[in-house]
Write a protein that holds these residues in place. Structure first.
Motif, PDB file in Angstrom:
ATOM      1  N   VAL A  10       0.799  -1.029   0.031  1.00  0.00           N
ATOM      2  CA  VAL A  10      -0.072  -0.045  -0.015  1.00  0.00           C
ATOM      3  C   VAL A  10       0.938   1.190  -0.115  1.00  0.00           C
ATOM      4  CG1 VAL A  10      -1.998   1.380   1.213  1.00  0.00           C
ATOM      5  CG2 VAL A  10      -1.600  -1.408   1.328  1.00  0.00           C
ATOM      6  N   GLY A  11       1.122   1.599  -1.380  1.00  0.00           N
ATOM      7  CA  GLY A  11       1.981   3.049  -1.357  1.00  0.00           C
ATOM      8  C   GLY A  11       1.680   4.048  -2.136  1.00  0.00           C
ATOM      9  N   TRP A  12       1.756   5.291  -2.043  1.00  0.00           N
ATOM     10  CA  TRP A  12       1.432   6.270  -2.652  1.00  0.00           C
ATOM     11  C   TRP A  12       1.524   6.507  -4.153  1.00  0.00           C
ATOM     12  CZ3 TRP A  12      -2.153   9.880  -0.441  1.00  0.00           C
ATOM     13  CH2 TRP A  12      -2.333   9.624   0.740  1.00  0.00           C
ATOM     14  N   PRO A  13       0.828   6.643  -4.814  1.00  0.00           N
ATOM     15  CA  PRO A  13       1.174   6.829  -6.259  1.00  0.00           C
ATOM     16  C   PRO A  13       2.149   8.099  -6.621  1.00  0.00           C
ATOM     17  CG  PRO A  13      -1.073   7.628  -6.154  1.00  0.00           C
ATOM     18  CD  PRO A  13      -0.796   7.048  -4.725  1.00  0.00           C
ATOM     19  N   TRP A  14       2.906   8.026  -7.639  1.00  0.00           N
ATOM     20  CA  TRP A  14       3.877   9.103  -7.744  1.00  0.00           C
ATOM     21  C   TRP A  14       4.211   9.139  -9.426  1.00  0.00           C
ATOM     22  CZ3 TRP A  14       8.868   8.245  -9.569  1.00  0.00           C
ATOM     23  CH2 TRP A  14       9.276   6.703  -9.354  1.00  0.00           C
ATOM     24  N   ARG A  15       3.655   7.794 -10.094  1.00  0.00           N
ATOM     25  CA  ARG A  15       4.272   8.061 -11.418  1.00  0.00           C
ATOM     26  C   ARG A  15       2.853   8.210 -12.220  1.00  0.00           C
ATOM     27  NH1 ARG A  15       7.341   3.180  -9.947  1.00  0.00           N
ATOM     28  NH2 ARG A  15       9.545   3.369 -10.932  1.00  0.00           N
ATOM     29  N   ASN A  16       3.050   8.819 -13.393  1.00  0.00           N
ATOM     30  CA  ASN A  16       2.066   9.256 -14.313  1.00  0.00           C
ATOM     31  C   ASN A  16       0.834  10.052 -13.853  1.00  0.00           C
ATOM     32  OD1 ASN A  16       3.390   7.839 -16.417  1.00  0.00           O
ATOM     33  ND2 ASN A  16       2.564   6.080 -15.448  1.00  0.00           N
ATOM     34  N   PRO A  17       0.931  11.151 -12.943  1.00  0.00           N
ATOM     35  CA  PRO A  17      -0.146  11.840 -12.123  1.00  0.00           C
ATOM     36  C   PRO A  17      -1.111  12.261 -13.212  1.00  0.00           C
ATOM     37  CG  PRO A  17       1.893  13.190 -12.301  1.00  0.00           C
ATOM     38  CD  PRO A  17       2.333  12.035 -12.884  1.00  0.00           C
TER      39      PRO A  17
ATOM     40  N   LEU B 285       9.079  11.825  -6.882  1.00  0.00           N
ATOM     41  CA  LEU B 285       8.384  11.356  -5.411  1.00  0.00           C
ATOM     42  C   LEU B 285       8.190  12.554  -4.551  1.00  0.00           C
ATOM     43  CD1 LEU B 285      10.612   8.212  -5.014  1.00  0.00           C
ATOM     44  CD2 LEU B 285       8.187   8.139  -4.874  1.00  0.00           C
ATOM     45  N   ALA B 286       8.986  13.551  -4.655  1.00  0.00           N
ATOM     46  CA  ALA B 286       8.744  14.612  -3.764  1.00  0.00           C
ATOM     47  C   ALA B 286       7.523  15.413  -4.050  1.00  0.00           C
ATOM     48  CB  ALA B 286       9.687  15.709  -4.026  1.00  0.00           C
ATOM     49  N   ARG B 287       7.248  15.263  -5.641  1.00  0.00           N
ATOM     50  CA  ARG B 287       5.803  15.982  -5.760  1.00  0.00           C
ATOM     51  C   ARG B 287       4.771  15.010  -5.380  1.00  0.00           C
ATOM     52  NH1 ARG B 287       8.918  17.251 -10.278  1.00  0.00           N
ATOM     53  NH2 ARG B 287       8.040  15.388 -11.482  1.00  0.00           N
ATOM     54  N   GLY B 288       4.719  13.842  -5.382  1.00  0.00           N
ATOM     55  CA  GLY B 288       3.613  12.940  -5.365  1.00  0.00           C
ATOM     56  C   GLY B 288       3.368  12.121  -4.053  1.00  0.00           C
ATOM     57  N   THR B 289       4.352  11.934  -3.355  1.00  0.00           N
ATOM     58  CA  THR B 289       4.260  11.139  -2.120  1.00  0.00           C
ATOM     59  C   THR B 289       3.826  12.082  -0.966  1.00  0.00           C
ATOM     60  OG1 THR B 289       6.057   9.552  -3.333  1.00  0.00           O
ATOM     61  CG2 THR B 289       5.600   9.599  -0.876  1.00  0.00           C
TER      62      THR B 289
ATOM     63  N   VAL C  65      10.778  12.526   1.353  1.00  0.00           N
ATOM     64  CA  VAL C  65      11.692  11.573   0.598  1.00  0.00           C
ATOM     65  C   VAL C  65      13.117  11.763   1.212  1.00  0.00           C
ATOM     66  CG1 VAL C  65      12.243  10.813  -1.628  1.00  0.00           C
ATOM     67  CG2 VAL C  65      10.028  11.678  -1.373  1.00  0.00           C
ATOM     68  N   ARG C  66      13.440  10.720   1.563  1.00  0.00           N
ATOM     69  CA  ARG C  66      15.094  10.741   2.035  1.00  0.00           C
ATOM     70  C   ARG C  66      15.877   9.905   1.186  1.00  0.00           C
ATOM     71  NH1 ARG C  66      17.903   8.199   6.728  1.00  0.00           N
ATOM     72  NH2 ARG C  66      16.082   6.821   6.819  1.00  0.00           N
TER      73      ARG C  66
ATOM     74  N   GLU D 226      26.409  -1.400  -4.981  1.00  0.00           N
ATOM     75  CA  GLU D 226      26.138  -0.325  -5.814  1.00  0.00           C
ATOM     76  C   GLU D 226      25.019   0.570  -5.979  1.00  0.00           C
ATOM     77  OE1 GLU D 226      25.180  -3.600  -8.593  1.00  0.00           O
ATOM     78  OE2 GLU D 226      26.511  -3.201  -6.933  1.00  0.00           O
ATOM     79  N   LEU D 227      23.903   0.161  -4.972  1.00  0.00           N
ATOM     80  CA  LEU D 227      22.720   0.582  -5.106  1.00  0.00           C
ATOM     81  C   LEU D 227      22.438   1.441  -4.254  1.00  0.00           C
ATOM     82  CD1 LEU D 227      20.331  -2.454  -6.150  1.00  0.00           C
ATOM     83  CD2 LEU D 227      21.166  -0.693  -7.508  1.00  0.00           C
ATOM     84  N   ALA D 228      22.188   2.796  -4.592  1.00  0.00           N
ATOM     85  CA  ALA D 228      21.611   3.908  -3.478  1.00  0.00           C
ATOM     86  C   ALA D 228      19.782   3.765  -3.526  1.00  0.00           C
ATOM     87  CB  ALA D 228      22.140   5.283  -4.090  1.00  0.00           C
ATOM     88  N   ALA D 229      19.326   4.620  -2.952  1.00  0.00           N
ATOM     89  CA  ALA D 229      17.886   4.517  -2.661  1.00  0.00           C
ATOM     90  C   ALA D 229      17.310   5.808  -2.292  1.00  0.00           C
ATOM     91  CB  ALA D 229      17.619   3.308  -1.668  1.00  0.00           C
ATOM     92  N   LEU D 230      16.010   5.906  -2.409  1.00  0.00           N
ATOM     93  CA  LEU D 230      15.144   6.844  -1.984  1.00  0.00           C
ATOM     94  C   LEU D 230      14.095   6.106  -1.013  1.00  0.00           C
ATOM     95  CD1 LEU D 230      14.420   8.526  -5.603  1.00  0.00           C
ATOM     96  CD2 LEU D 230      16.051   9.455  -3.826  1.00  0.00           C
ATOM     97  N   HIS D 231      14.200   6.755   0.063  1.00  0.00           N
ATOM     98  CA  HIS D 231      13.393   6.149   1.035  1.00  0.00           C
ATOM     99  C   HIS D 231      11.829   7.039   1.468  1.00  0.00           C
ATOM    100  CE1 HIS D 231      12.462   5.186   5.415  1.00  0.00           C
ATOM    101  NE2 HIS D 231      12.138   4.067   5.032  1.00  0.00           N
ATOM    102  N   VAL D 232      10.869   6.314   1.279  1.00  0.00           N
ATOM    103  CA  VAL D 232       9.632   6.641   1.509  1.00  0.00           C
ATOM    104  C   VAL D 232       9.027   6.164   2.703  1.00  0.00           C
ATOM    105  CG1 VAL D 232       7.136   7.082   0.811  1.00  0.00           C
ATOM    106  CG2 VAL D 232       9.352   7.327  -0.708  1.00  0.00           C
ATOM    107  N   ALA D 233       8.844   6.869   3.718  1.00  0.00           N
ATOM    108  CA  ALA D 233       8.342   6.146   5.088  1.00  0.00           C
ATOM    109  C   ALA D 233       6.934   5.760   5.372  1.00  0.00           C
ATOM    110  CB  ALA D 233       8.574   6.994   6.375  1.00  0.00           C
TER     111      ALA D 233
END
Length: 245
Positions: free
Chosen positions: A40-47, A95-99, A103-104, A121-128
């Motif tokens: 259950v996550g907030w949508p952010w793609r294709n607003p 993500l900052a616009r839609g979540t 976003v960290r 090698e993977l960095a990340a964007l964290h949504v709590a």
């Protein structure tokens, strides 16, 4: 069938509002309710897509819904992962616009603190705010609430009795049920049902692949993982299990 996918108008809400509700379910094999990841996550793609607002409102209802029907809703957060670079930069802005919530940005070492199996090698964007539910448990609690509010549940395969003016009744075996309103929520079988009413619905089954991995570490607090450059997910459950879909 998948009532948890339509939380803005639940059977218990209809019965509470004074409607006489009858739910027909043929309990068919292959139901997505039992196999869906339950993210259950907030949508952010294709607003710009019409479905975006439906998705946003659906996610927004889940905390109240879970509390009302006494179902589990585990807020574990989500990691959107990629190598450092433009893909991660663009996703951070979207993500900052839609979540809902901050976003960290995490460096690879920080990301592995929340999910230790990430490639180095993977960095990340964290949504709590992302949560995890068990689809069949949500479905069962919704059915319990609907029945407690006066809904009747009939097991069997439904057929629509339709004419020029629309659907007149639903037939289940030898029983004919007249109704002023019929809601079709049959998942991938909706197109088959609606064909009798002359409605062509662009819904078809899609085969999914899910792998359950047993791991050594405690997984209850691990975040959901979604690669930004691939179409799969990793979802930890509380019993030292990671589901890859």
């Amino acid at each position: 069938r998948d009532l948890h996918s339509f939380p803005t108008r639940r059977s218990s809400d209809l019965t509470d509002g004074g409607a006489e509700v009858l739910l027909v379910d043929d309990d068919r094999d292959g139901r997505a309710t039992y196999a869906g990841a339950g993210i259950v996550g907030w949508p952010w793609r294709n607003p710009e897509r019409p479905i975006f607002e439906l998705q946003r409102r659906s996610v927004q209802t889940y905390p109240e819904l879970a509390a009302r029907i006494r179902a589990s809703l585990d807020v574990v957060g989500e990691l959107f992962v990629a190598r450092p670079g433009p893909l991660l930069d663009d996703a951070e802005a979207a993500l900052a616009r839609g979540t809902a919530g901050p976003v960290r940005r995490l460096e690879p070492e920080q990301a592995r603190e929340l999910f230790p199996y990430l490639a180095p090698e993977l960095a990340a964007l964290h949504v709590a705010t992302t949560a995890r539910v068990q689809g069949d448990a949500i479905r069962d609690r919704l059915l319990d609430a609907a029945i407690a509010a006066g809904a009747e549940v009939v097991t069997g395969r439904a057929e629509l009795d339709a004419g020029p003016a629309g659907v007149r009744a639903v037939s289940v075996g030898s029983r004919r049920i007249e109704a002023s309103d019929v809601v079709v929520a049959a998942g991938t079988w909706s197109a088959e049902l609606l064909a009798a009413a002359g409605v062509s619905l662009a819904v078809a089954p899609q085969r999914g692949q899910i792998l359950h991995l047993g791991v050594e570490e405690e997984t209850a607090a691990m975040a959901v993982v979604q690669p930004l450059d691939a179409d799969h997910y990793l979802l930890p459950f509380a019993d030292r299990r990671v589901v890859v879909g």
